[in-house]
Design a protein around this motif. Structure first.
Motif, PDB file in Angstrom:
ATOM      1  N   LEU A 291       0.840  -1.283  -0.023  1.00  0.00           N
ATOM      2  CA  LEU A 291       0.067  -0.053   0.035  1.00  0.00           C
ATOM      3  C   LEU A 291       0.980   1.363   0.045  1.00  0.00           C
ATOM      4  CD1 LEU A 291      -3.161   0.753  -0.004  1.00  0.00           C
ATOM      5  CD2 LEU A 291      -2.804   1.138   2.547  1.00  0.00           C
ATOM      6  N   VAL A 292       1.538   1.392  -1.375  1.00  0.00           N
ATOM      7  CA  VAL A 292       2.521   2.586  -1.417  1.00  0.00           C
ATOM      8  C   VAL A 292       2.217   3.072  -2.628  1.00  0.00           C
ATOM      9  CG1 VAL A 292       4.192   0.800  -1.899  1.00  0.00           C
ATOM     10  CG2 VAL A 292       4.765   3.136  -1.262  1.00  0.00           C
ATOM     11  N   ARG A 297       7.616   5.058  -3.385  1.00  0.00           N
ATOM     12  CA  ARG A 297       8.426   3.980  -3.710  1.00  0.00           C
ATOM     13  C   ARG A 297       9.741   4.157  -4.455  1.00  0.00           C
ATOM     14  NH1 ARG A 297       5.238   0.906  -6.780  1.00  0.00           N
ATOM     15  NH2 ARG A 297       4.400  -0.348  -5.186  1.00  0.00           N
ATOM     16  N   VAL A 298       9.762   5.031  -5.421  1.00  0.00           N
ATOM     17  CA  VAL A 298      10.658   5.584  -6.251  1.00  0.00           C
ATOM     18  C   VAL A 298      11.653   6.344  -5.304  1.00  0.00           C
ATOM     19  CG1 VAL A 298      11.549   7.115  -8.040  1.00  0.00           C
ATOM     20  CG2 VAL A 298       9.714   5.587  -8.456  1.00  0.00           C
ATOM     21  N   VAL A 375       4.606   3.145   5.383  1.00  0.00           N
ATOM     22  CA  VAL A 375       4.161   2.366   4.458  1.00  0.00           C
ATOM     23  C   VAL A 375       3.715   1.121   5.304  1.00  0.00           C
ATOM     24  CG1 VAL A 375       4.726   0.840   2.639  1.00  0.00           C
ATOM     25  CG2 VAL A 375       5.427   3.270   2.564  1.00  0.00           C
ATOM     26  N   TRP A 376       4.580   0.674   6.189  1.00  0.00           N
ATOM     27  CA  TRP A 376       4.196  -0.508   6.963  1.00  0.00           C
ATOM     28  C   TRP A 376       2.954  -0.078   7.790  1.00  0.00           C
ATOM     29  CZ3 TRP A 376       3.806  -1.865  12.349  1.00  0.00           C
ATOM     30  CH2 TRP A 376       3.740  -2.956  12.771  1.00  0.00           C
ATOM     31  N   THR A 377       2.947   1.003   8.569  1.00  0.00           N
ATOM     32  CA  THR A 377       1.581   1.365   9.212  1.00  0.00           C
ATOM     33  C   THR A 377       0.359   1.314   8.439  1.00  0.00           C
ATOM     34  OG1 THR A 377       2.877   2.474  10.985  1.00  0.00           O
ATOM     35  CG2 THR A 377       0.719   2.987  10.860  1.00  0.00           C
ATOM     36  N   PRO A 388      -8.474  -3.029   0.371  1.00  0.00           N
ATOM     37  CA  PRO A 388      -7.616  -3.661  -0.737  1.00  0.00           C
ATOM     38  C   PRO A 388      -5.878  -2.673  -0.801  1.00  0.00           C
ATOM     39  CG  PRO A 388      -8.981  -2.031  -2.154  1.00  0.00           C
ATOM     40  CD  PRO A 388      -9.636  -2.228  -0.458  1.00  0.00           C
ATOM     41  N   SER A 389      -4.858  -3.495  -1.179  1.00  0.00           N
ATOM     42  CA  SER A 389      -3.625  -3.018  -1.137  1.00  0.00           C
ATOM     43  C   SER A 389      -3.416  -2.502  -2.496  1.00  0.00           C
ATOM     44  CB  SER A 389      -2.571  -4.133  -0.982  1.00  0.00           C
ATOM     45  OG  SER A 389      -2.858  -4.514   0.617  1.00  0.00           O
ATOM     46  N   LEU A 390      -2.467  -1.721  -2.786  1.00  0.00           N
ATOM     47  CA  LEU A 390      -2.168  -1.194  -4.148  1.00  0.00           C
ATOM     48  C   LEU A 390      -1.110  -2.011  -4.707  1.00  0.00           C
ATOM     49  CD1 LEU A 390      -1.866   2.649  -3.199  1.00  0.00           C
ATOM     50  CD2 LEU A 390      -3.758   1.444  -4.043  1.00  0.00           C
ATOM     51  N   ALA A 391      -1.284  -2.232  -6.015  1.00  0.00           N
ATOM     52  CA  ALA A 391      -0.029  -3.080  -6.557  1.00  0.00           C
ATOM     53  C   ALA A 391       1.296  -2.244  -6.985  1.00  0.00           C
ATOM     54  CB  ALA A 391      -0.578  -3.582  -8.018  1.00  0.00           C
TER      55      ALA A 391
END
Length: 391
Positions: A291-292, A297-298, A375-377, A388-391
């Motif tokens: 979920l980011v 991420r970059v 991100v973890w939280t 739902p999580s993000l791909a």
């Protein structure tokens, strides 16, 4: 808004101070700031490429011969410098070396910053934040040093940004990043974790083509000489007893460990822990389902890249400026004053080091820690709420 204005004014004042000092020359024609030519590290790229053009590429791998050649080109009083790059950077340096050094330096500096701007455009940060990045202290400090930090940041960030939708372009950019391979330590793990085989293949093919082209233009023995002469020389420079003047702008876990009194073995051990942790974090981050946002991420990967390498300086921290810009847009972020300090840090890190406090690595550690925890939280909350999580 007030803190942004104040920080911008401080940043511009510091940029003017350092750049004007850089181009204030003493009676020997050296900079009052660096006590070298005002082109500083760019002198090596330009002069080394000119030697290669003139058929003297072997001088690049002979430290004494190279220094003598530099003094013959510029001044008998030139301080010691050394060729520190993989030979494939000559493919970029030779076109510049056909010009006089001043216009070559200006093209290099402006051109690499333009590459950085093009690389961050896909992150869709908006004009104001893009301007804050390209005029950040990290970029200004890179220009002061005449270094390639803007270019390597562009290749790393541009490749990471393009990887999901344009894997072939990403692979080409990663292949070009072999001009400074220690900044790309995390790239293979990111691509493997995301299953991006097209980008991996493109990166391998690009690297091979560049290596062969370098050999065809300058002789294939340059690769052997790089491994047997340049690499040991740069390792010796990295491992030199602390402190050395060039270490005041160092910003890695390894240099910090040396600064607090660790010997080589323990310092490498601490760096190994940081490298493995950075690899694990990057691989976790690039696995599908996190979920980011891709922006996060970059930027986070670019910050982790600093923590993963033992050899890095303040002009390599442009990824931190990108991360600060992204954090500034988020609801869950550090206080703006803390972000301002992180943004300004490359201008002042050496002042703390001169005072005996080697704190440079704390900024990328803080930014990486904050973003990873966020991100973890977020993922944990989504897991418990069933989102739902993000791909």
């Amino acid at each position: 808004m007030a803190i942004v204005t104040v920080v911008s004014i401080i940043g511009l004042w510091m940029a003017e101070f350092y750049l004007s000092s850089l181009w204030t020359l003493n009676s020997k024609g050296f900079s009052e700031l660096s006590h070298r030519l005002p082109y500083w590290d760019f002198t090596n790229l330009w002069a080394g490429s000119r030697m290669a053009m003139d058929g003297h590429v072997a001088l690049l791998f002979d430290a004494d011969g190279y220094r003598a050649a530099l003094r013959g080109m510029f001044s008998p009083n030139l301080p010691n410098q050394e060729w520190s790059y993989p030979p494939n950077i000559l493919l970029l340096g030779v076109p510049l070396a056909t010009l006089p050094i001043l216009p070559a330096y200006l093209i290099w500096t402006v051109g690499t910053v333009l590459c950085l701007w093009l690389a961050i455009r896909p992150l869709r940060l908006g004009a104001a934040l893009e301007l804050a990045i390209v005029l950040s202290p990290a970029v200004i400090w890179n220009s002061v040093f005449g270094q390639n930090g803007a270019l390597t940041a562009a290749l790393l960030i541009g490749g990471l940004a393009a990887a999901p939708k344009r894997p072939l372009l990403a692979g080409v950019l990663f292949g070009l990043l072999t001009i400074k391979p220690h900044l790309g330590i995390l790239v293979p793990f990111c691509l493997l974790a995301s299953g991006n085989w097209r980008a991996i293949l493109a990166a391998v093919c690009t690297s091979v083509v560049i290596a062969v082209a370098t050999g065809l233009f300058f002789g294939f023995d340059v690769w052997h000489l790089f491994l047997t002469e340049t690499r040991p020389l740069m390792t010796a420079i990295m491992e030199a007893p602390y402190p050395q003047p060039y270490q005041y702008n160092a910003i890695t876990v390894f240099f910090t460990a040396r600064a607090v009194g660790f010997g080589l073995g323990p310092a490498y051990a601490v760096q190994a822990v940081a490298t493995v942790a950075s690899i694990a974090a990057a691989a976790w981050l690039w696995r599908p389902g996190r979920l980011v946002s891709h922006q996060e991420r970059v930027a986070l990967t670019a910050v982790l890249a600093i923590l993963a390498t033992p050899y890095g300086y303040t002009y390599d921290t442009i990824g931190v400026a990108v991360a600060v810009a992204i954090l500034a847009t988020m609801v869950s972020r550090p206080p703006r004053l803390i972000l301002a300090i992180c943004w300004l840090w490359p201008f002042v890190a050496h002042l703390f080091t001169h005072g005996g406090y080697c704190l440079g690595v704390l900024i990328p550690l803080f930014i990486a820690g904050w973003m990873l925890l966020s991100v973890w939280t977020r993922g944990r909350k989504a897991q418990f709420s069933g989102e739902p999580s993000l791909a």
